[in-house]
Design a protein around this motif. Structure first.
Motif, mmCIF file in Angstrom:
data_model
loop_
_atom_site.group_PDB
_atom_site.id
_atom_site.type_symbol
_atom_site.label_atom_id
_atom_site.label_comp_id
_atom_site.label_asym_id
_atom_site.label_seq_id
_atom_site.Cartn_x
_atom_site.Cartn_y
_atom_site.Cartn_z
ATOM 1 N N UNK A 151 2.246 22.938 -1.659
ATOM 2 C CA UNK A 151 3.095 22.270 -2.648
ATOM 3 C C UNK A 151 3.136 20.748 -2.489
ATOM 4 N N UNK A 152 2.908 20.252 -1.307
ATOM 5 C CA UNK A 152 3.066 18.815 -1.060
ATOM 6 C C UNK A 152 1.772 18.061 -1.329
ATOM 7 N N UNK A 153 1.914 16.831 -1.814
ATOM 8 C CA UNK A 153 0.768 15.943 -1.960
ATOM 9 C C UNK A 153 0.172 15.652 -0.588
ATOM 10 N N UNK A 154 -1.137 15.466 -0.548
ATOM 11 C CA UNK A 154 -1.792 15.092 0.699
ATOM 12 C C UNK A 154 -1.388 13.683 1.091
ATOM 13 N N UNK A 155 -1.375 13.417 2.381
ATOM 14 C CA UNK A 155 -1.029 12.095 2.903
ATOM 15 C C UNK A 155 -2.310 11.334 3.188
ATOM 16 N N UNK A 156 -2.363 10.084 2.780
ATOM 17 C CA UNK A 156 -3.542 9.256 3.007
ATOM 18 C C UNK A 156 -3.755 9.025 4.503
ATOM 19 N N UNK A 157 -5.000 9.044 4.902
ATOM 20 C CA UNK A 157 -5.329 8.769 6.301
ATOM 21 C C UNK A 157 -5.398 7.273 6.583
ATOM 22 N N UNK A 158 -5.357 6.474 5.534
ATOM 23 C CA UNK A 158 -5.570 5.038 5.690
ATOM 24 C C UNK A 158 -4.360 4.310 6.255
ATOM 25 N N UNK A 159 -3.151 4.817 5.950
ATOM 26 C CA UNK A 159 -1.954 4.074 6.324
ATOM 27 C C UNK A 159 -0.790 5.032 6.546
ATOM 28 N N UNK A 160 0.000 4.756 7.569
ATOM 29 C CA UNK A 160 1.175 5.573 7.821
ATOM 30 C C UNK A 160 2.153 5.421 6.659
ATOM 31 N N UNK A 161 2.686 6.532 6.135
ATOM 32 C CA UNK A 161 3.579 6.432 4.975
ATOM 33 C C UNK A 161 4.928 5.834 5.340
ATOM 34 N N UNK A 162 5.712 5.532 4.323
ATOM 35 C CA UNK A 162 7.069 5.052 4.545
ATOM 36 C C UNK A 162 8.038 6.220 4.466
ATOM 37 N N UNK A 163 9.223 6.013 5.007
ATOM 38 C CA UNK A 163 10.278 7.019 4.898
ATOM 39 C C UNK A 163 10.557 7.320 3.428
ATOM 40 N N UNK A 164 10.630 6.285 2.601
ATOM 41 C CA UNK A 164 10.949 6.462 1.191
ATOM 42 C C UNK A 164 9.890 7.314 0.495
ATOM 43 N N UNK A 165 8.623 7.008 0.739
ATOM 44 C CA UNK A 165 7.560 7.772 0.086
ATOM 45 C C UNK A 165 7.557 9.224 0.548
ATOM 46 N N UNK A 166 7.929 9.460 1.805
ATOM 47 C CA UNK A 166 7.967 10.835 2.310
ATOM 48 C C UNK A 166 9.146 11.615 1.733
ATOM 49 N N UNK A 167 10.267 10.948 1.523
ATOM 50 C CA UNK A 167 11.391 11.626 0.869
ATOM 51 C C UNK A 167 11.010 12.049 -0.544
ATOM 52 N N UNK A 168 10.312 11.174 -1.274
ATOM 53 C CA UNK A 168 9.879 11.516 -2.630
ATOM 54 C C UNK A 168 8.826 12.627 -2.569
ATOM 55 N N UNK A 169 7.946 12.594 -1.568
ATOM 56 C CA UNK A 169 6.948 13.665 -1.422
ATOM 57 C C UNK A 169 7.630 14.996 -1.139
ATOM 58 N N UNK A 170 8.708 14.963 -0.341
ATOM 59 C CA UNK A 170 9.473 16.175 -0.044
ATOM 60 C C UNK A 170 10.113 16.733 -1.321
ATOM 61 N N UNK A 171 10.795 15.882 -2.083
ATOM 62 C CA UNK A 171 11.423 16.321 -3.327
ATOM 63 C C UNK A 171 10.378 16.906 -4.272
ATOM 64 N N UNK A 172 9.229 16.251 -4.380
ATOM 65 C CA UNK A 172 8.174 16.713 -5.275
ATOM 66 C C UNK A 172 7.651 18.077 -4.849
ATOM 67 N N UNK A 173 7.463 18.283 -3.546
ATOM 68 C CA UNK A 173 6.985 19.581 -3.049
ATOM 69 C C UNK A 173 7.976 20.685 -3.375
ATOM 70 N N UNK A 178 15.767 -0.323 2.984
ATOM 71 C CA UNK A 178 15.012 -0.405 4.247
ATOM 72 C C UNK A 178 14.033 0.749 4.404
ATOM 73 N N UNK A 179 14.314 1.897 3.774
ATOM 74 C CA UNK A 179 13.412 3.041 3.875
ATOM 75 C C UNK A 179 12.050 2.749 3.250
ATOM 76 N N UNK A 180 11.981 1.745 2.360
ATOM 77 C CA UNK A 180 10.694 1.354 1.789
ATOM 78 C C UNK A 180 9.822 0.630 2.809
ATOM 79 N N UNK A 181 10.446 0.052 3.820
ATOM 80 C CA UNK A 181 9.705 -0.736 4.808
ATOM 81 C C UNK A 181 9.491 0.035 6.110
ATOM 82 N N UNK A 182 10.267 1.115 6.321
ATOM 83 C CA UNK A 182 10.192 1.851 7.580
ATOM 84 C C UNK A 182 9.011 2.810 7.553
ATOM 85 N N UNK A 183 8.053 2.584 8.420
ATOM 86 C CA UNK A 183 6.902 3.479 8.551
ATOM 87 C C UNK A 183 7.284 4.675 9.414
ATOM 88 N N UNK A 184 6.771 5.847 9.066
ATOM 89 C CA UNK A 184 7.158 7.049 9.793
ATOM 90 C C UNK A 184 6.065 8.100 9.681
#
Length: 347
Positions: free
Chosen positions: A311-333, A296-302
């Protein structure tokens, strides 16, 4: 139940994780997660996925607040009685116990993977405690009931009972949110921990930073594909990689390897890991009830996590990210801050 014959027991060669998951997902029918509230009469699995996403969105502000409170904006410290606990304290503790942990390489890997994982797990626990307090007091924004029916949520039906071998776990919202989130984060860090040895076994040379970041970029793609598939397969892999659900370092991850294919690195399972995976998948196939929706975290926008731009990748202005993508961005940072620097000046 008879042992599954889907994965041939005679197979001795390493199998790509991607291939194993593709074949595992083919055992179940894929259902779509709706953008709107599911209509009456929709499959119960679809309703459960939609409600899971609502719970995750209600949990999210608690995690954002804790990361924002960290002076480094990495979620690597947390306030506690007597002062702020920093990841450096955990790393020093690992260093002090170095002789009992193994050689210098293992100590360094523990300091750069298990220490950040320990701190991130602490942050997730703190956020979950705040989420639970909000729900139980009625202050939370989530309109759903606090108690959930475990039979409607595959992560509650399979993940905790199968890993902890303690029977059913109470179906409450914090358990639902924390279970899969913590396991996914642990999986990522255990892949990072395994990466240098797996690379050496594959190439017979030491891992350098550029290659480490390249492999991680490809690993991130794999993690998204795993999340989009059957949670039964995710449960089987996590359980097959760890004999102890409470352990941060997964003992079975040593059976993961790396191979090259079309100029890319891919994770593989050896026959021992595939056998454990097959056995566990067999026991949870009935619990999956013949279908899957994906995490469900793949579908939840946050809202994006307030992570350090250093350290963190920039977030696209085009679309609100998902919880899942933000968790991976956190780990990557965190990996860029704590893990990848150890491979500088190699190669």
């Amino acid at each position: 139940m008879a042992r599954s014959s889907f994965f041939a027991e005679s197979t001795t060669a390493n199998r790509p994780v991607d291939e194993v998951f593709e074949q595992s997902n083919a055992l179940f029918a894929r259902l779509k997660h709706p953008r709107q509230e599911p209509a009456d009469g929709e499959h119960v699995c679809v309703h459960a996925s939609f409600e899971s996403a609502e719970y995750i969105r209600a949990f999210w502000p608690h995690l954002r607040r804790l990361i924002d409170a960290d002076p480094r904006k990495l979620g690597l410290s947390v306030e506690q009685p007597g002062g702020r606990l920093e990841v450096g304290e955990i790393q020093r503790s690992i260093s002090d116990r170095g002789a009992s942990l193994g050689n210098e390489t293992e100590v360094r890997l523990m300091m750069t993977t298990i220490a950040p994982l320990t701190m991130m797990s602490r942050i997730l626990n703190e956020a979950t405690d705040g989420f639970a307090a909000d729900l139980s007091s009625g202050r939370g924004r989530c309109p759903l009931a606090f108690e959930l029916d475990p039979e409607r949520f595959v992560s509650l039906r399979t993940l905790f009972p199968r890993k902890d071998r303690q029977g059913k776990v109470g179906g409450n919202a914090p358990t639902l949110v924390m279970g899969g989130t913590a396991t996914a984060v642990a999986m990522c860090w255990n892949l990072l921990h395994r990466m240098p040895r797996a690379y050496y076994e594959c190439e017979q040379i030491e891992l350098d930073r550029d290659t480490a970041e390249q492999i991680w970029a490809q690993t991130r793609e794999l993690i998204f594909r795993i999340g989009g598939g059957s949670l039964a397969a995710f449960v089987a892999l996590a359980s097959a990689c760890s004999s102890n659900a409470a352990a941060l370092k997964w003992d079975g991850a040593k059976d993961l390897g790396l191979a090259t294919s079309a100029g890319r690195y891919e994770w593989t399972m050896n026959s021992a890991l595939l056998g454990r995976f097959d056995e566990i998948l067999t026991t949870v196939r009935e619990s999956q009830k013949g279908h899957y929706v994906g995490c469900a975290a793949l579908f939840a926008r946050a809202e994006p996590l307030p992570l350090s731009p250093d350290f963190a990748d920039a977030v696209s202005d085009d679309r609100e990210p998902t919880v899942f993508s933000e968790l991976i961005r956190w780990i990557t940072a965190v990996a860029r801050a704590e893990y990848f620097p150890q491979f500088e000046n190699r190669g």
